[in-house]
Design a protein around this motif. Sequence first.
Motif, PDB file in Angstrom:
ATOM      1  N   PHE A  59       0.826  -1.198   0.000  1.00 31.49           N
ATOM      2  CA  PHE A  59       0.000   0.000   0.000  1.00 31.49           C
ATOM      3  C   PHE A  59       0.865   1.255   0.000  1.00 31.49           C
ATOM      4  CE2 PHE A  59      -2.896   3.046   2.041  1.00 31.49           C
ATOM      5  CZ  PHE A  59      -4.044   2.822   1.323  1.00 31.49           C
ATOM      6  N   ASN A  60       1.857   1.270   0.877  1.00 35.30           N
ATOM      7  CA  ASN A  60       2.750   2.428   0.983  1.00 35.30           C
ATOM      8  C   ASN A  60       3.700   2.526  -0.208  1.00 35.30           C
ATOM      9  OD1 ASN A  60       1.659   3.344   3.408  1.00 35.30           O
ATOM     10  ND2 ASN A  60       2.956   1.949   4.588  1.00 35.30           N
ATOM     11  N   LYS A  61       4.227   1.405  -0.652  1.00 38.26           N
ATOM     12  CA  LYS A  61       5.159   1.387  -1.779  1.00 38.26           C
ATOM     13  C   LYS A  61       4.509   1.947  -3.041  1.00 38.26           C
ATOM     14  CE  LYS A  61       7.658  -2.004  -4.565  1.00 38.26           C
ATOM     15  NZ  LYS A  61       7.939  -3.439  -4.713  1.00 38.26           N
ATOM     16  N   LEU A  62       3.237   1.626  -3.241  1.00 34.85           N
ATOM     17  CA  LEU A  62       2.516   2.064  -4.436  1.00 34.85           C
ATOM     18  C   LEU A  62       1.860   3.440  -4.261  1.00 34.85           C
ATOM     19  CD1 LEU A  62       0.930  -1.390  -5.295  1.00 34.85           C
ATOM     20  CD2 LEU A  62       2.797  -0.243  -6.532  1.00 34.85           C
ATOM     21  N   ARG A  63       1.979   4.004  -3.056  1.00 31.53           N
ATOM     22  CA  ARG A  63       1.421   5.337  -2.751  1.00 31.53           C
ATOM     23  C   ARG A  63      -0.065   5.436  -3.092  1.00 31.53           C
ATOM     24  NH1 ARG A  63       6.029   9.542  -2.784  1.00 31.53           N
ATOM     25  NH2 ARG A  63       7.800   8.172  -2.610  1.00 31.53           N
ATOM     26  N   ILE A  64      -0.796   4.458  -2.620  1.00 33.67           N
ATOM     27  CA  ILE A  64      -2.235   4.410  -2.854  1.00 33.67           C
ATOM     28  C   ILE A  64      -2.913   5.307  -1.818  1.00 33.67           C
ATOM     29  CG2 ILE A  64      -4.252   2.886  -2.853  1.00 33.67           C
ATOM     30  CD1 ILE A  64      -2.332   0.673  -3.829  1.00 33.67           C
ATOM     31  N   PRO A  65      -3.930   6.068  -2.217  1.00 32.01           N
ATOM     32  CA  PRO A  65      -4.627   6.936  -1.253  1.00 32.01           C
ATOM     33  C   PRO A  65      -5.139   6.135  -0.054  1.00 32.01           C
ATOM     34  CG  PRO A  65      -5.372   7.388  -3.492  1.00 32.01           C
ATOM     35  CD  PRO A  65      -4.496   6.178  -3.567  1.00 32.01           C
ATOM     36  N   GLU A  66      -4.952   6.696   1.133  1.00 34.95           N
ATOM     37  CA  GLU A  66      -5.247   5.960   2.371  1.00 34.95           C
ATOM     38  C   GLU A  66      -6.697   5.540   2.523  1.00 34.95           C
ATOM     39  OE1 GLU A  66      -5.783   9.521   5.620  1.00 34.95           O
ATOM     40  OE2 GLU A  66      -3.777   8.805   5.190  1.00 34.95           O
ATOM     41  N   GLU A  67      -7.625   6.213   1.874  1.00 33.92           N
ATOM     42  CA  GLU A  67      -9.030   5.818   2.015  1.00 33.92           C
ATOM     43  C   GLU A  67      -9.318   4.466   1.354  1.00 33.92           C
ATOM     44  OE1 GLU A  67      -8.728   8.743  -1.417  1.00 33.92           O
ATOM     45  OE2 GLU A  67      -8.196   8.866   0.694  1.00 33.92           O
ATOM     46  N   ARG A  68      -8.396   3.971   0.550  1.00 34.52           N
ATOM     47  CA  ARG A  68      -8.593   2.667  -0.094  1.00 34.52           C
ATOM     48  C   ARG A  68      -8.278   1.501   0.837  1.00 34.52           C
ATOM     49  NH1 ARG A  68      -7.399   3.016  -5.992  1.00 34.52           N
ATOM     50  NH2 ARG A  68      -8.925   4.536  -6.696  1.00 34.52           N
ATOM     51  N   PHE A  69      -7.443   1.706   1.863  1.00 34.24           N
ATOM     52  CA  PHE A  69      -7.019   0.593   2.723  1.00 34.24           C
ATOM     53  C   PHE A  69      -8.198  -0.152   3.339  1.00 34.24           C
ATOM     54  CE2 PHE A  69      -4.811  -1.466   6.308  1.00 34.24           C
ATOM     55  CZ  PHE A  69      -3.842  -2.152   5.586  1.00 34.24           C
ATOM     56  N   PRO A  70      -9.167   0.539   3.938  1.00 35.68           N
ATOM     57  CA  PRO A  70     -10.315  -0.203   4.478  1.00 35.68           C
ATOM     58  C   PRO A  70     -11.088  -0.962   3.394  1.00 35.68           C
ATOM     59  CG  PRO A  70     -10.289   2.032   5.351  1.00 35.68           C
ATOM     60  CD  PRO A  70      -9.242   1.961   4.281  1.00 35.68           C
ATOM     61  N   LEU A  71     -11.159  -0.401   2.194  1.00 37.66           N
ATOM     62  CA  LEU A  71     -11.825  -1.107   1.088  1.00 37.66           C
ATOM     63  C   LEU A  71     -11.096  -2.404   0.770  1.00 37.66           C
ATOM     64  CD1 LEU A  71     -12.592   1.792  -1.437  1.00 37.66           C
ATOM     65  CD2 LEU A  71     -14.241   0.508  -0.073  1.00 37.66           C
ATOM     66  N   TYR A  72      -9.780  -2.329   0.671  1.00 42.71           N
ATOM     67  CA  TYR A  72      -8.993  -3.514   0.345  1.00 42.71           C
ATOM     68  C   TYR A  72      -9.110  -4.575   1.435  1.00 42.71           C
ATOM     69  CZ  TYR A  72      -6.724  -0.705  -3.340  1.00 42.71           C
ATOM     70  OH  TYR A  72      -6.456   0.066  -4.440  1.00 42.71           O
ATOM     71  N   LEU A  73      -9.125  -4.143   2.699  1.00 42.04           N
ATOM     72  CA  LEU A  73      -9.301  -5.111   3.784  1.00 42.04           C
ATOM     73  C   LEU A  73     -10.691  -5.742   3.752  1.00 42.04           C
ATOM     74  CD1 LEU A  73      -7.507  -3.618   6.902  1.00 42.04           C
ATOM     75  CD2 LEU A  73      -6.843  -5.577   5.517  1.00 42.04           C
ATOM     76  N   ALA A  74     -11.662  -5.015   3.212  1.00 43.38           N
ATOM     77  CA  ALA A  74     -13.016  -5.558   3.085  1.00 43.38           C
ATOM     78  C   ALA A  74     -13.164  -6.413   1.829  1.00 43.38           C
ATOM     79  CB  ALA A  74     -14.038  -4.417   3.062  1.00 43.38           C
ATOM     80  N   GLY A  75     -12.119  -6.501   1.032  1.00 47.40           N
ATOM     81  CA  GLY A  75     -12.171  -7.309  -0.179  1.00 47.40           C
ATOM     82  C   GLY A  75     -12.844  -6.604  -1.332  1.00 47.40           C
ATOM     83  N   VAL A  76     -12.817  -5.269  -1.317  1.00 45.80           N
ATOM     84  CA  VAL A  76     -13.375  -4.477  -2.410  1.00 45.80           C
ATOM     85  C   VAL A  76     -12.198  -3.949  -3.218  1.00 45.80           C
ATOM     86  CG1 VAL A  76     -14.748  -2.449  -3.029  1.00 45.80           C
ATOM     87  CG2 VAL A  76     -15.394  -3.844  -1.037  1.00 45.80           C
ATOM     88  N   PHE A  77     -12.085  -4.442  -4.451  1.00 42.97           N
ATOM     89  CA  PHE A  77     -10.960  -4.101  -5.309  1.00 42.97           C
ATOM     90  C   PHE A  77     -11.461  -3.513  -6.621  1.00 42.97           C
ATOM     91  CE2 PHE A  77      -9.384  -7.564  -2.609  1.00 42.97           C
ATOM     92  CZ  PHE A  77      -8.296  -6.936  -2.038  1.00 42.97           C
TER      93      PHE A  77
END
Length: 188
Positions: A60-78
Amino acid sequence: MKAVQTVSLVVLLALVSVTESSKPMSKIFGKHQPQLPVPAASTFIVSDFLQFLQTASTCFNKLRIPEERFPLYLAGVFPNCPETQCFVRCLSANLHLYCDETGSDIDRHYLQYGLGQDYNCFRQKAEQCLAANTSPCNDPCEAAYKQELCFLDEYRKYVDTHMNSLIAAVAVEKAEQNPVYYNMNACN
Protein backbone atom coordinates in the motif's frame (compact mmCIF):
# COMPACT_ATOMS: atom_id res chain seq x y z
CA MET A 1 -12.33 10.86 9.70
CA LYS A 2 -10.97 8.27 7.25
CA ALA A 3 -7.40 9.21 8.14
CA VAL A 4 -8.23 8.63 11.81
CA GLN A 5 -9.60 5.17 11.00
CA THR A 6 -6.47 4.25 9.06
CA VAL A 7 -4.21 5.54 11.82
CA SER A 8 -6.30 3.66 14.39
CA LEU A 9 -5.89 0.43 12.43
CA VAL A 10 -2.11 0.91 12.21
CA VAL A 11 -1.90 1.67 15.96
CA LEU A 12 -4.04 -1.41 16.70
CA LEU A 13 -1.73 -3.58 14.58
CA ALA A 14 1.36 -2.16 16.27
CA LEU A 15 -0.16 -2.74 19.72
CA VAL A 16 -1.04 -6.33 18.97
CA SER A 17 2.31 -6.97 17.31
CA VAL A 18 4.19 -5.73 20.37
CA THR A 19 1.97 -7.30 23.02
CA GLU A 20 1.55 -10.61 21.25
CA SER A 21 5.09 -11.13 19.96
CA SER A 22 6.06 -13.13 23.01
CA LYS A 23 2.92 -15.29 22.97
CA PRO A 24 2.50 -18.39 20.86
CA MET A 25 0.30 -17.84 17.79
CA SER A 26 -2.19 -20.43 19.02
CA LYS A 27 -3.09 -18.14 21.93
CA ILE A 28 -3.75 -15.21 19.60
CA PHE A 29 -5.79 -16.96 16.93
CA GLY A 30 -7.06 -20.04 18.74
CA LYS A 31 -6.07 -23.59 17.95
CA HIS A 32 -4.51 -24.16 14.56
CA GLN A 33 -6.58 -25.99 11.99
CA PRO A 34 -5.21 -29.44 11.21
CA GLN A 35 -3.14 -29.43 8.04
CA LEU A 36 -5.22 -30.94 5.25
CA PRO A 37 -3.39 -32.94 2.62
CA VAL A 38 -2.46 -31.05 -0.53
CA PRO A 39 -1.28 -33.16 -3.47
CA ALA A 40 1.67 -30.96 -4.47
CA ALA A 41 4.91 -31.08 -2.50
CA SER A 42 5.76 -27.54 -1.51
CA THR A 43 8.24 -25.49 0.43
CA PHE A 44 5.66 -22.72 0.73
CA ILE A 45 5.38 -21.12 4.17
CA VAL A 46 1.94 -19.79 5.03
CA SER A 47 2.00 -16.20 6.29
CA ASP A 48 0.30 -15.59 9.60
CA PHE A 49 -2.24 -12.79 9.73
CA LEU A 50 0.16 -10.17 11.09
CA GLN A 51 2.61 -10.96 8.29
CA PHE A 52 -0.28 -10.72 5.83
CA LEU A 53 -1.23 -7.26 7.17
CA GLN A 54 2.38 -6.08 7.14
CA THR A 55 2.73 -7.20 3.51
CA ALA A 56 -0.51 -5.42 2.57
CA SER A 57 0.65 -2.26 4.35
CA THR A 58 4.06 -2.38 2.65
CA CYS A 59 2.47 -2.74 -0.81
CA PHE A 60 0.00 0.00 0.00
CA ASN A 61 2.75 2.43 0.98
CA LYS A 62 5.16 1.39 -1.78
CA LEU A 63 2.52 2.06 -4.44
CA ARG A 64 1.42 5.34 -2.75
CA ILE A 65 -2.23 4.41 -2.85
CA PRO A 66 -4.63 6.94 -1.25
CA GLU A 67 -5.25 5.96 2.37
CA GLU A 68 -9.03 5.82 2.01
CA ARG A 69 -8.59 2.67 -0.09
CA PHE A 70 -7.02 0.59 2.72
CA PRO A 71 -10.32 -0.20 4.48
CA LEU A 72 -11.82 -1.11 1.09
CA TYR A 73 -8.99 -3.51 0.35
CA LEU A 74 -9.30 -5.11 3.78
CA ALA A 75 -13.02 -5.56 3.09
CA GLY A 76 -12.17 -7.31 -0.18
CA VAL A 77 -13.37 -4.48 -2.41
CA PHE A 78 -10.96 -4.10 -5.31
CA PRO A 79 -12.08 -1.54 -7.91
CA ASN A 80 -10.83 -2.25 -11.42
CA CYS A 81 -8.24 0.52 -11.72
CA PRO A 82 -4.45 0.53 -12.28
CA GLU A 83 -3.61 1.32 -8.61
CA THR A 84 -5.71 -1.53 -7.29
CA GLN A 85 -4.48 -3.95 -9.93
CA CYS A 86 -0.88 -3.24 -8.92
CA PHE A 87 -1.75 -3.56 -5.22
CA VAL A 88 -3.28 -7.00 -5.84
CA ARG A 89 -0.20 -8.05 -7.81
CA CYS A 90 2.17 -6.75 -5.12
CA LEU A 91 0.30 -8.44 -2.26
CA SER A 92 -0.08 -11.78 -4.02
CA ALA A 93 3.51 -11.82 -5.31
CA ASN A 94 4.95 -10.93 -1.90
CA LEU A 95 2.85 -13.63 -0.22
CA HIS A 96 4.24 -16.02 -2.89
CA LEU A 97 0.75 -16.81 -4.18
CA TYR A 98 1.32 -15.33 -7.63
CA CYS A 99 4.21 -15.14 -10.06
CA ASP A 100 4.31 -13.16 -13.30
CA GLU A 101 5.79 -16.14 -15.16
CA THR A 102 3.53 -18.92 -13.85
CA GLY A 103 0.42 -17.07 -12.64
CA SER A 104 -1.65 -17.90 -9.57
CA ASP A 105 -0.66 -21.00 -7.60
CA ILE A 106 -3.83 -22.84 -6.57
CA ASP A 107 -2.14 -25.01 -3.93
CA ARG A 108 -0.55 -22.01 -2.22
CA HIS A 109 -3.83 -20.11 -2.29
CA TYR A 110 -5.47 -23.11 -0.69
CA LEU A 111 -2.88 -23.23 2.08
CA GLN A 112 -3.06 -19.46 2.71
CA TYR A 113 -6.80 -18.81 2.33
CA GLY A 114 -8.48 -22.25 2.30
CA LEU A 115 -9.54 -22.27 5.97
CA GLY A 116 -10.23 -26.00 5.95
CA GLN A 117 -12.33 -26.11 2.79
CA ASP A 118 -12.47 -29.30 0.77
CA TYR A 119 -9.34 -29.22 -1.38
CA ASN A 120 -10.92 -30.79 -4.46
CA CYS A 121 -13.83 -28.32 -4.49
CA PHE A 122 -11.43 -25.42 -3.96
CA ARG A 123 -9.19 -26.61 -6.79
CA GLN A 124 -12.03 -27.25 -9.22
CA LYS A 125 -13.55 -23.81 -8.65
CA ALA A 126 -10.14 -22.12 -9.00
CA GLU A 127 -9.24 -24.02 -12.19
CA GLN A 128 -12.52 -23.03 -13.85
CA CYS A 129 -12.12 -19.39 -12.90
CA LEU A 130 -8.46 -19.23 -13.90
CA ALA A 131 -9.24 -20.82 -17.28
CA ALA A 132 -11.71 -18.01 -17.92
CA ASN A 133 -9.40 -15.26 -16.63
CA THR A 134 -6.00 -16.24 -17.98
CA SER A 135 -5.50 -14.59 -21.32
CA PRO A 136 -2.45 -12.87 -22.79
CA CYS A 137 -2.08 -9.41 -21.32
CA ASN A 138 0.68 -6.83 -21.76
CA ASP A 139 0.08 -5.26 -18.34
CA PRO A 140 1.45 -7.47 -15.52
CA CYS A 141 -0.75 -5.75 -12.91
CA GLU A 142 -3.91 -6.36 -14.93
CA ALA A 143 -2.95 -9.99 -15.56
CA ALA A 144 -2.41 -10.60 -11.83
CA TYR A 145 -5.63 -8.78 -10.92
CA LYS A 146 -7.74 -10.93 -13.28
CA GLN A 147 -6.32 -14.16 -11.89
CA GLU A 148 -6.36 -13.15 -8.24
CA LEU A 149 -10.05 -12.21 -8.40
CA CYS A 150 -10.63 -15.97 -8.65
CA PHE A 151 -9.72 -16.15 -4.96
CA LEU A 152 -11.71 -13.11 -3.81
CA ASP A 153 -14.29 -15.03 -1.76
CA GLU A 154 -11.57 -16.95 0.05
CA TYR A 155 -9.61 -13.72 0.62
CA ARG A 156 -12.68 -12.08 2.19
CA LYS A 157 -13.35 -15.06 4.48
CA TYR A 158 -9.69 -15.19 5.48
CA VAL A 159 -9.55 -11.49 6.40
CA ASP A 160 -12.93 -11.57 8.19
CA THR A 161 -12.01 -14.64 10.24
CA HIS A 162 -8.61 -13.37 11.26
CA MET A 163 -9.66 -9.75 11.81
CA ASN A 164 -12.36 -10.93 14.23
CA SER A 165 -9.79 -13.07 16.05
CA LEU A 166 -7.38 -10.14 16.18
CA ILE A 167 -10.03 -7.82 17.63
CA ALA A 168 -10.96 -10.45 20.22
CA ALA A 169 -7.29 -10.91 21.18
CA VAL A 170 -6.85 -7.16 21.64
CA ALA A 171 -10.00 -7.01 23.79
CA VAL A 172 -8.73 -9.85 26.00
CA GLU A 173 -5.30 -8.22 26.28
CA LYS A 174 -6.88 -4.90 27.25
CA ALA A 175 -9.08 -6.59 29.84
CA GLU A 176 -6.10 -8.42 31.34
CA GLN A 177 -4.08 -5.21 31.65
CA ASN A 178 -6.91 -2.97 32.87
CA PRO A 179 -9.31 -5.02 34.96
CA VAL A 180 -12.46 -3.15 35.86
CA TYR A 181 -14.72 -4.67 38.47
CA TYR A 182 -18.35 -3.79 38.74
CA ASN A 183 -20.42 -4.54 41.78
CA MET A 184 -23.88 -5.10 40.41
CA ASN A 185 -25.39 -5.24 43.91
CA ALA A 186 -23.92 -1.98 45.14
CA CYS A 187 -26.24 0.94 45.67
CA ASN A 188 -25.04 4.51 45.67
